[in-house]
Design a protein around this motif. Structure first.
Motif, PDB file in Angstrom:
ATOM      1  N   LYS A 214      70.471 -46.865 -73.099  1.00 32.31           N
ATOM      2  CA  LYS A 214      71.419 -46.612 -71.997  1.00 32.31           C
ATOM      3  C   LYS A 214      71.060 -45.417 -71.126  1.00 32.31           C
ATOM      4  O   LYS A 214      71.358 -45.412 -69.941  1.00 32.31           O
ATOM      5  CB  LYS A 214      72.828 -46.426 -72.567  1.00 32.31           C
ATOM      6  N   ASN A 285      82.170 -56.797 -74.522  1.00 32.00           N
ATOM      7  CA  ASN A 285      81.959 -57.269 -73.160  1.00 32.00           C
ATOM      8  C   ASN A 285      82.180 -58.769 -73.168  1.00 32.00           C
ATOM      9  O   ASN A 285      81.903 -59.450 -74.165  1.00 32.00           O
ATOM     10  CB  ASN A 285      80.550 -56.930 -72.679  1.00 32.00           C
ATOM     11  N   GLY A 289      74.927 -59.121 -72.002  1.00 28.95           N
ATOM     12  CA  GLY A 289      74.479 -57.799 -71.583  1.00 28.95           C
ATOM     13  C   GLY A 289      73.334 -57.936 -70.590  1.00 28.95           C
ATOM     14  O   GLY A 289      72.610 -58.928 -70.580  1.00 28.95           O
TER      15      GLY A 289
END
Ligand code: AMP
Ligand code: GLY
Length: 427
Positions: A214, A285, A289
């Motif tokens: 990230k 989510n 992704g």
């Protein structure tokens, strides 16, 4: 069947590339708004995804059998509800079910009701409430704006002063509407991994693991991004841990959503912390992704269109989902300035990047007078497979080095932790 794919990033390019290889596609693959890479796989059409009536009309005109929604915004906006109401099968959860991504507080409350392991938390709706709640926690403080914030809604504050400053910013509108509520939670320690599952609301099929990177800089330094690279599978998520994640996290989530009248259908992406006490949920989510999707699609062996249609139609039970054993690794090439303001329009020459079997997915590109240029923060996803992470990494970086993109940059250490573990095992 005819399929309409919505989205414009590297995730959607990878989905388009797989859908194109699906034996059950047969008809036409349309995409909107698409990008130059997607245009190599699909017929790109001008459609405003916020205009639900226009999307429904298009599906009628073109006899669309399945709509695949890539990004989270149209899900949280209820596009799948509009399509389903019009009788169009859609891969992607309803607005109510997409709250698993759209509201951190919704997900934490669901975990509490269903006994799903996650960090302890408090939901707060005002700065005063949040200040009082802070006293129940210790540094580092984990502060989360409740709503969608493009991956930037989480702040880990090292000190009480920094936490108070962040809360003031969140409640003061610094995170837009996302900060109307703030979740404060316990800090969890461990390694992070992502786990994916497909579901039609009842049947659940595991869909692999991945690890993202990230931070923008090598060695996990600098600000958070949408993801600078990923590899799949993630060996830290052993088969035993995956079984626990299914039993303790994913299954109770899907069951509770169904029982409470919000059946979840589509892909469920669980962000996990592998703590000393076992896997715990960081967040959900409601979509694949990005760039994790790119590595999953590189490894997928089965017919993606058939699997997605089965999710949409409630017939997932018995559907075959198989992956190649190889590891896939993707390196994100971003435009200088990202994750701040990226430099747009920089020239890109892909050279012979794909010559050695690597695949370059377009994330943020455009064609200017026939030439490829950067048109976003994350621009290219340079992806390769190999028998090990070490091999996939070497192939991906060889492809990166074949690309000329002077205003771009990338991390040079995607997959490095796993490469080090492989070296230690082979020593
Ligand atoms: P999220 O957007 O919820 O995935 O959070 C972004 C990042 O913040 C995660 O990938 C983690 O690195 C970190 N994070 C979120 N929640 C926690 C937590 N409770 N403890 C430690 N780190 C966290
Ligand atoms: N790469 C992280 C995400 O898609 O949320």
């Amino acid at each position: 069947m005819n399929i309409l794919l919505l989205g414009s990033g590297g995730r959607e390019h990878a989905l388009a590339w797989q859908l194109r290889q699906s034996p059950s596609l047969r008809g036409t693959l349309y995409a909107a708004p698409g990008n130059p890479g997607i245009a190599e796989e699909a017929e790109v059409v001008a459609l405003e995804v916020t205009d639900h009536a226009a999307v429904i009309a298009f599906c009628g005109d073109k006899a669309i059998d399945l709509v695949v929604i890539g990004p989270e915004a149209p899900l949280v906006d209820g596009l799948s509800d509009s399509l389903r109401a019009a009788g169009v099968p859609v891969f992607g959860p309803s607005k109510a079910a997409a709250q698993l991504e759209g509201s951190k507080g919704f997900t934490k409350d669901l975990c509490a009701r269903a006994g799903i392991p996650t960090a302890g938390y408090v939901r707060t709706a005002s700065l005063e409430e949040a200040r009082v709640a802070l006293a129940k926690f210790q540094a580092p403080y984990v502060l989360k704006a409740d709503g969608l914030a493009a991956g930037k809604g989480v702040v880990i504050a090292a000190s009480l002063a920094e936490a108070e400053e962040t809360l003031a910013d969140m409640f003061g509108g610094g995170f837009g509407g996302a900060g109307a509520q703030v979740v404060i939670e316990e800090f969890m320690e461990g390694e992070e991994a992502s786990f994916f599952a497909l579901t039609d609301g009842t049947t659940i099929v595991p869909f692999g693991s991945a690890q993202d990177h990230k931070r923008v800089g090598d060695g996990d330094t600098g600000p958070n991004t949408g993801g600078m690279g990923a590899y799949s599978p993630a060996p830290v998520l052993t088969p035993e841990l995956q079984a626990r994640v299914m039993a303790e996290i994913v299954e109770p989530t899907v069951r509770t959503m169904r029982e409470e009248g919000n059946p979840y259908q589509g892909v469920l992406y669980a962000g996990l912390m592998l703590t000393a006490e076992g896997p715990k949920l960081i967040e959900y989510n409601a979509r694949f992704g990005d760039p994790e999707c790119q590595v999953l699609m590189m490894r997928l062996e089965s017919d993606l269109a058939a699997i997605m249609l089965a999710c949409a139609q409630g017939s997932l039970e018995g559907t075959r989902v198989a992956f190649h054993d190889e590891t896939a690794l993707t390196v994100v090439m971003a435009a200088r300035g990202y994750p701040g303001t990226p430099e747009m329009g920089g020239a890109i020459d892909l050279g012979a990047a794909e010559a050695e079997g690597a695949k370059v997915f377009h994330a943020g590109t455009a064609l200017k007078e026939g030439a490829l240029v950067a048109n976003g923060g994350r621009v290219l996803n340079v992806t390769a497979t190999g028998a090990s992470v070490t091999e996939a990494q070497a192939k991906a970086y060889a492809a990166v080095d074949a690309i000329t993109f002077p205003t771009g940059f990338c991390r040079r250490d995607i997959g490095q932790k796993e490469v080090a573990r492989e070296a230690a095992r082979n020593a």
